[in-house]
Scaffold this motif. Structure first.
Motif, short mmCIF file in Angstrom:
data_model
loop_
_atom_site.label_atom_id
_atom_site.label_comp_id
_atom_site.label_asym_id
_atom_site.label_seq_id
_atom_site.Cartn_x
_atom_site.Cartn_y
_atom_site.Cartn_z
N GLN A 451 0.82 -1.21 0.00
CA GLN A 451 0.00 0.00 0.00
C GLN A 451 0.85 1.27 0.00
N TYR A 452 2.04 1.21 0.62
CA TYR A 452 2.93 2.37 0.53
C TYR A 452 3.23 2.68 -0.93
N LEU A 453 3.57 1.63 -1.66
CA LEU A 453 3.94 1.81 -3.05
C LEU A 453 2.73 2.28 -3.87
N LEU A 454 1.56 1.70 -3.58
CA LEU A 454 0.35 2.16 -4.27
C LEU A 454 0.15 3.65 -4.08
N GLY A 455 0.35 4.10 -2.86
CA GLY A 455 0.17 5.52 -2.56
C GLY A 455 1.15 6.37 -3.35
N LEU A 456 2.40 5.93 -3.37
CA LEU A 456 3.40 6.70 -4.10
C LEU A 456 3.10 6.71 -5.61
N TYR A 466 -10.62 1.43 -9.18
CA TYR A 466 -9.36 2.12 -9.40
C TYR A 466 -8.82 1.78 -10.78
N SER A 467 -7.76 2.50 -11.20
CA SER A 467 -7.19 2.26 -12.53
C SER A 467 -6.54 0.89 -12.57
N PRO A 468 -6.65 0.19 -13.71
CA PRO A 468 -6.13 -1.17 -13.82
C PRO A 468 -4.64 -1.28 -13.55
N ASN A 469 -3.87 -0.20 -13.71
CA ASN A 469 -2.43 -0.35 -13.47
C ASN A 469 -2.09 -0.53 -11.99
N PHE A 470 -3.08 -0.40 -11.09
CA PHE A 470 -2.82 -0.67 -9.68
C PHE A 470 -3.21 -2.09 -9.28
N THR A 471 -3.63 -2.90 -10.26
CA THR A 471 -4.24 -4.18 -9.91
C THR A 471 -3.32 -5.10 -9.13
N PHE A 472 -2.10 -5.29 -9.62
CA PHE A 472 -1.24 -6.31 -9.02
C PHE A 472 -1.03 -6.06 -7.53
N LEU A 473 -0.61 -4.84 -7.20
CA LEU A 473 -0.32 -4.56 -5.79
C LEU A 473 -1.57 -4.69 -4.93
N ASN A 474 -2.72 -4.32 -5.51
CA ASN A 474 -3.96 -4.47 -4.75
C ASN A 474 -4.26 -5.93 -4.46
N ARG A 475 -3.94 -6.78 -5.44
CA ARG A 475 -4.21 -8.21 -5.22
C ARG A 475 -3.31 -8.75 -4.12
N VAL A 476 -2.05 -8.35 -4.15
CA VAL A 476 -1.14 -8.80 -3.09
C VAL A 476 -1.70 -8.38 -1.74
N LEU B 34 20.57 8.53 -6.67
CA LEU B 34 19.90 7.67 -5.71
C LEU B 34 18.70 7.04 -6.41
N PRO B 35 18.28 5.87 -5.95
CA PRO B 35 17.04 5.33 -6.51
C PRO B 35 15.85 6.22 -6.19
N THR B 36 14.73 5.98 -6.87
CA THR B 36 13.56 6.83 -6.62
C THR B 36 12.80 6.38 -5.38
N PHE B 37 13.09 5.19 -4.87
CA PHE B 37 12.39 4.65 -3.71
C PHE B 37 10.88 4.64 -3.93
N GLY B 38 10.47 4.31 -5.14
CA GLY B 38 9.03 4.15 -5.41
C GLY B 38 8.32 5.42 -5.80
#
Ligand code: HEM
Ligand code: CU
Ligand code: CU
Lengths: 563, 254
Positions: A451-456, A466-476, B34-38
């Motif tokens: 979810q951190y990554l989804l937010g970023l 939500y947009s389909p490009n968020f699907t994978f992380l949402n499934r995890v 540095l990496p973008t860290f997401g």
């Protein structure tokens, strides 16, 4: 004052004749009328756990909806209602009440050597307010227009009559107000009890850190909750009596709600956290066989957190463009310092100890890990530019779930596994407990790290599609949520097991330090038959390990309770 | 004797080599890549400043979090119960307690310093912007008005998302309001969001650095169709921007 559930004491010689046919109230009646802090405390805990599982099922439902980008499990309106009621239950009906009204009610009087709370009847009233207030919120789902659907923060103008007509919103307001009153009653009761009912020798600086946490939480409640109540009354007046506190057209100021709400809301997140910090400060020393490292530092850190937490509310409003950024940012960053002190203190307490990793201690360590992660992202959010970027995205969702599940679930369970033998006289099953911990802990990281990554990547909060490009992380994340859910179900298995296969706990199964371990499990009606002398923060340890005692030897034999 | 001291010194040098390499690598990394860290790199001058702040915070977090987790894991492994002995009853250690209070204060002071620097950059509003865009959020859509060109882009129906077109390299000032409830004007690729509030007018600047197109969103819960309150953002060259403007004007007069 507590005569109802103690007929055996009253059936003495001076028993009036007309009470000859007095029967000991049993079962349901006894339970409903009890004003014993232990009964009320247990009522609170079990009610809060029921609410926890209800809100947990809602969470699983939401995560199921989010498994697909265009899920059709629930409608969008229902999704918004589920988010709202899930959050409201977790924060208003579970996390707060289970700690400062459940655990605190049961434990604080015993830990300070008191026979009961200062106001037993107020205590009982507080529970009934909580139960009725809590169920009121759920009734929203039974109304034609559904439950409140404007988020647990109830931002105006979305929550006004124009944008949220229908009784669901009113039920939400009434519910939160009632639970708020119940919280205020509990706080008055707790603070009074701690100041006035301590046993001889139990000076302020000999109180267990759990009691300190509850004292400071109580004071924070008294500062924060009345503001929320006032805001709710204003909102209700807007909705029904034509007031215009929060509507622009009538000359009102909608952002005012956010200020009032977060003036309550930020202390609230610490009201939710401090009691659990207190539990960890009891569990870690006992299972490390050491005293807490830096007791006074811990007390001052708790005070500092409480003080700072009343001055950081606007860090939830950085993106409104209406608040003084450097001030609120500085205070928010500073709050990480006392929080960090606590973490280092717990680690230092384990350092050099003999640490036993049973279920309770596993949950305690799991809490520390989750909390460090959530705390770090909290520091990031305290920086306004980073907050502009991540505010109202899944990054924030991940942050607060990591701190909140860390504290109110993992730390609570550390406390629950630790004190359950005291509450019931029975042990919980260690094997099931360990499965409970590991499954939940693993599920927790799988759920929230993506979810951190989804937010970023830009996924906003409060969305059912939500947009389909968020699907994978949402499934995890959804799979993680199922694992977490299975883990939590183990608690029910364990409770059932310990009920069907009781293993007697004994008075002091963990070699505990504080006064609750000096009485029987469960304790008698007035808690103690005899109290050990209190000469340090660890009276029971002193008694059981005289060669390693903390107590300063009494030279004069004088009575210390005079201080 | 002297030989021993030499080997000692060597051993020390060897011991110090690790941290020294790490520190040097850290500085070098910080200096270049540095990496973008997401995170998104932030396609505006403002957003890019936020992005670098994010990198700084992330590196600090790796250090602080790394040390904390290392201590925790060490304590778990090293001090697990191995018998019935009662450990030494240590009640505290004042210098250590002062140390773990002072160091975090220092760290947050540094973080605060950089925060304020970036914050001032992100929050600055130009006196003479190249372009003004008035944004109005409503349930459930967006209206983008370019007042100097009399061009309006507005949400049309459930999937008629409007497009916000911006010229690259120019500073545009935004004026953001809401017609009804609180909305969040969120442009993930600009590393920025700001509330659209009824009764409050917000101003902020974007200076896009590269051509790009991406999706912007409403980030704050605003009712039933909150999840569907999208808009497109297109950063184009100045000439393409003017072409687009003329197209829109032609369409409006036609
Ligand atoms: C190191 C300490 C912490 C810091 C610096 C911190 C900072 C923040 C900030 C700045 C936000 C606002 C983010 C946003 O909405 O954009 C936030 C959100 C939140 N935090 Fe923390 N936090 C800390 C610890 C905690 C703790 C201990 C809790 C509760 C146990 C907590 C619960 C929450 C919640 C519930 C929200 C979301 C509120 C909402 O619904 O919008 N935080 N935190
Ligand atoms: Cu806060
Ligand atoms: Cu929205």
């Amino acid at each position: 004052m507590t005569t109802l559930h103690e007929p055996e004491l009253l059936l003495g010689a001076e028993q009036p004749v007309e009470q000859g046919e007095h029967r000991e109230p049993g079962g349901f009646y006894r339970w409903v009328t009890s004003v014993d802090h232990k009964v009320i405390g247990k009522n609170y805990m079990y009610t809060a756990l029921v609410f926890f599982f209800i809100a947990g099922l809602m969470a699983e439902l939401m995560r199921t909806q989010l498994f697909n980008p265009n899920g059709h499990v629930v409608s969008l309106q229902t999704y918004n209602a589920l988010v709202t009621i899930h959050g409201s239950i977790m924060l208003y009906l579970f996390a707060g009440p289970i700690a400062f009204a459940g655990f605190a009610n049961y434990l604080v009087p015993i830990m300070i050597g008191a026979p009961d709370m200062a106001f037993p009847r107020l205590n009982s009233l507080s529970y009934w307010f909580y139960l009725f207030g809590g169920t009121t919120m759920l009734f929203g789902f039974l109304t034609a227009s559904g439950a409140a659907a404007f988020g647990w923060t109830g931002y105006t103008p979305l929550s006004t009559a124009t944008y949220s007509p229908g009784p669901g919103a009113d039920l939400w307001i009434a519910s939160v107000a009632m639970v708020g009153f119940s919280g205020i009653f509990s706080a008055v009761n707790l603070v009074t009890t701690i100041f006035y009912l301590r046993a001889p020798g139990m000076t302020m600086f000999r109180m267990p850190l759990f009691v300190w946490s509850m004292l400071i939480t109580g004071i924070l409640i008294l500062i924060a909750f009345p503001v929320l109540t006032a805001a709710l009354v204003m909102l209700y007046a807007d909705r029904h009596f034509g007031a215009h506190f929060f509507t622009v057209s009538g000359g009102g100021v909608p952002v005012m709600w956010q200020n009032l709400f977060w003036f309550f809301g930020h202390p609230e997140v610490y009201i939710l956290a401090l009691p659990f910090f207190g539990m960890i400060s009891e569990v870690v020393p006992v299972f490390s066989r050491k005293p807490i490292f830096g007791y006074k530092g811990m007390v001052f850190a708790t005070l500092a957190i409480a003080g700072l937490s009343t001055g950081v509310w606007a860090h939830h409003m950085f993106t409104t463009g209406t608040v003084l950024l450097p001030f609120f940012s500085a205070l928010s960053l500073l709050i990480a310092v006392p929080t960090g002190i606590k973490v280092f203190t717990w680690i230092a307490t384990m350092w050099g100890g003999q640490v036993k990793f049973n279920t309770s201690m596993l949950f305690a360590v799991g809490f520390i890990a989750a909390f460090v992660m959530g705390g770090i992202t909290g520091v990031m959010l305290a920086s306004p530019p980073i907050d502009f970027y991540t505010h109202d995205t899944y990054f924030v969702v991940a942050h607060f779930h990591q701190v909140l599940i860390g504290t109110t679930v993992f730390a609570m369970l550390a406390g629950f596994y630790y004190w359950y033998p005291k509450f019931t006289g029975r042990l919980l099953h260690e094997g099931i407990g360990k499965a409970h911990f590991w499954i939940s802990f693993i599920g927790f990281w799988i759920t929230y790290m993506p979810q951190y990554l989804l937010g970023l990547r830009g996924m906003p909060r409060w969305v059912g599609v939500y947009s389909p490009n968020f699907t994978f992380l949402n499934r995890v994340s959804t799979v993680g949520a199922y694992v977490l859910g299975i883990g939590m179900a183990m608690l029910i298995v364990n409770l059932y097991w310990s009920w069907r296969h009781p293993v007697p706990a004994g008075d002091n199964p963990w070699d505990g330090h504080t006064l609750e371990w000096a009485t029987s499990s469960p304790p008698p009606a007035h808690n103690f038959h005899s109290l050990p002398p209190v000469r340090s923060t660890r009276p029971v340890w002193d008694m059981n390990h005289p060669e390693h005692s903390d107590a300063v030897p009494v030279v004069t034999g004088g009575d210390e309770s005079a201080e | 004797m002297s030989r021993r001291s030499i080997t000692n010194r060597r051993r020390w040098r060897r011991r110090l080599r690790g941290p020294a390499v790490v520190a040097a690598a850290g500085t070098v990394l910080a200096a270049c890549k540095l990496p973008t860290f997401g995170a998104y790199t932030g396609n505006t001058v403002q957003g890019n400043a936020t992005f670098h702040l994010w990198q700084g915070f992330f590196v600090a977090s790796i250090f602080v979090g790394g040390i904390t987790f290392a201590l925790l894991i060490y304590a778990i492994i090293r001090f697990r119960r191995r018998g019935d002995a009662i450990p030494k009853q240590v009640h505290g250690n004042t210098p250590l307690e002062i140390f773990y209070t002072a160091v975090p204060i220092l760290i947050v002071a540094v973080l605060f310093f950089f925060t304020v620097r970036v914050e001032n950059k992100v929050d600055a509003v130009a006196k003479k912007p190249a372009l003004r865009v008035d944004v109005t959020a409503f349930q459930w859509g967006w209206k983008f008005v370019y007042p100097s060109y009399h061009v309006t882009e507005i949400t049309q129906g459930p999937t008629g998302y409007p497009t916000l077109v911006l010229p690259v390299g120019e500073t545009s000032t935004f004026r953001l309001v809401s017609n009804d409830v609180v909305h969040g004007f969120d442009l993930p690729n600009f590393d920025f969001s700001r509330y659209a509030l009824p009764g409050v007018v917000n101003y902020f600047d974007f200076t896009p650095q590269h051509d790009a197109s991406f999706v912007g969103r409403c980030s704050h819960l605003c009712g039933l169709y909150h999840a569907d309150m999208l808009f497109y953002v297109k950063v184009v060259s100045a000439s393409q921007f003017m072409t687009w403007i003329h197209q829109q004007q032609g369409r409006a007069s036609a």
